[in-house]
Design a protein around this motif. Structure first.
Motif, PDB file in Angstrom:
ATOM      1  N   ASN A  14      -6.683  -7.606  -7.390  1.00 11.60           N
ATOM      2  CA  ASN A  14      -7.634  -7.174  -7.802  1.00 11.60           C
ATOM      3  C   ASN A  14      -9.058  -7.373  -7.507  1.00 11.60           C
ATOM      4  O   ASN A  14      -9.941  -6.765  -7.796  1.00 11.60           O
ATOM      5  CB  ASN A  14      -7.654  -7.912  -9.733  1.00 11.60           C
ATOM      6  N   LYS A  41      -4.502  -2.390  -4.219  1.00 13.83           N
ATOM      7  CA  LYS A  41      -5.098  -1.539  -5.396  1.00 13.83           C
ATOM      8  C   LYS A  41      -6.357  -0.667  -4.976  1.00 13.83           C
ATOM      9  O   LYS A  41      -7.162  -1.465  -4.473  1.00 13.83           O
ATOM     10  CB  LYS A  41      -5.532  -2.563  -6.583  1.00 13.83           C
ATOM     11  N   GLY A  45      -5.322   3.158  -8.779  1.00  9.18           N
ATOM     12  CA  GLY A  45      -4.233   2.166  -9.332  1.00  9.18           C
ATOM     13  C   GLY A  45      -3.683   1.411  -8.377  1.00  9.18           C
ATOM     14  O   GLY A  45      -4.058   1.285  -6.959  1.00  9.18           O
ATOM     15  N   TYR A  46      -2.584   0.744  -8.580  1.00  8.18           N
ATOM     16  CA  TYR A  46      -1.787  -0.186  -7.481  1.00  8.18           C
ATOM     17  C   TYR A  46      -0.830   0.670  -6.884  1.00  8.18           C
ATOM     18  O   TYR A  46      -0.196   1.726  -7.105  1.00  8.18           O
ATOM     19  CB  TYR A  46      -1.022  -1.196  -8.425  1.00  8.18           C
ATOM     20  N   GLU A  84      -0.422   2.483 -12.960  1.00  4.10           N
ATOM     21  CA  GLU A  84      -1.362   2.083 -13.665  1.00  4.10           C
ATOM     22  C   GLU A  84      -1.260   0.168 -13.943  1.00  4.10           C
ATOM     23  O   GLU A  84      -2.456  -0.064 -13.675  1.00  4.10           O
ATOM     24  CB  GLU A  84      -1.532   2.493 -15.128  1.00  4.10           C
ATOM     25  N   SER A  85      -0.106  -0.116 -13.550  1.00  2.00           N
ATOM     26  CA  SER A  85       0.025  -1.441 -13.605  1.00  2.00           C
ATOM     27  C   SER A  85       0.677  -2.140 -12.380  1.00  2.00           C
ATOM     28  O   SER A  85       1.540  -1.377 -11.693  1.00  2.00           O
ATOM     29  CB  SER A  85       0.762  -1.878 -14.866  1.00  2.00           C
ATOM     30  N   GLU A  87       3.023  -4.025 -12.732  1.00  2.01           N
ATOM     31  CA  GLU A  87       4.645  -4.334 -13.074  1.00  2.01           C
ATOM     32  C   GLU A  87       5.280  -3.150 -12.756  1.00  2.01           C
ATOM     33  O   GLU A  87       6.395  -3.136 -12.286  1.00  2.01           O
ATOM     34  CB  GLU A  87       4.700  -4.640 -14.498  1.00  2.01           C
ATOM     35  N   GLU A  88       4.570  -1.998 -12.965  1.00  2.00           N
ATOM     36  CA  GLU A  88       5.108  -0.470 -12.540  1.00  2.00           C
ATOM     37  C   GLU A  88       5.476  -0.325 -11.250  1.00  2.00           C
ATOM     38  O   GLU A  88       6.560  -0.108 -10.884  1.00  2.00           O
ATOM     39  CB  GLU A  88       4.388   0.507 -13.074  1.00  2.00           C
TER      40      GLU A  88
END
Length: 121
Positions: A14, A41, A45-46, A84-85, A87-88
């Motif tokens: 981040n 990132k 997004g990531y 977006e995350s 985790e995704e």
């Protein structure tokens, strides 16, 4: 060289930095190759970049980042994402490669990681 704790990874990413993980070696046409992933990132997004590189150490190169790409179309890595995350992106990556949650490194430290890996030939 120190592996990152899981609690360190997201703040690093981040802040605009990248983390990496060595995924191991493989052989293609009797040539030793290395696979690694870079996570980061952007404003979209990531993302992840999966790299597959020939072991060019016998050509005088000392850094995996300078090795030639196994797939010429993926000179800058095979891009995964953006998502977006975090985790995704991890979920998507785990469908393509095997990640080890205890083996993340700051970007640039793969050179040391690969030096410590035994040659499995």
């Amino acid at each position: 060289m120190r592996y990152l704790n899981l609690s360190e990874i997201l703040p690093i990413i981040n802040s605009g930095k990248e983390v990496e993980q060595f995924l191991g070696e493989f052989f293609t046409n009797n040539f030793r190759c290395f696979r690694y992933v870079t996570l980061g990132k952007t404003k979209e997004g990531y993302f992840a970049l999966i790299f597959e590189k020939f072991d060019d150490s016998d050509e005088g190169f000392t850094r995996v980042y300078d090795y030639s790409s196994v797939e010429p179309d993926d000179l800058f890595g095979k891009e995964v994402g953006p998502f977006e995350s975090f985790e995704e992106i991890i979920k998507k990556l785990n469908g393509e490669v095997t990640l080890d949650s205890e083996k993340y490194l700051l970007s640039g430290y793969l050179v040391e990681e690969i030096k410590t890996e035994p040659n499995k030939t």
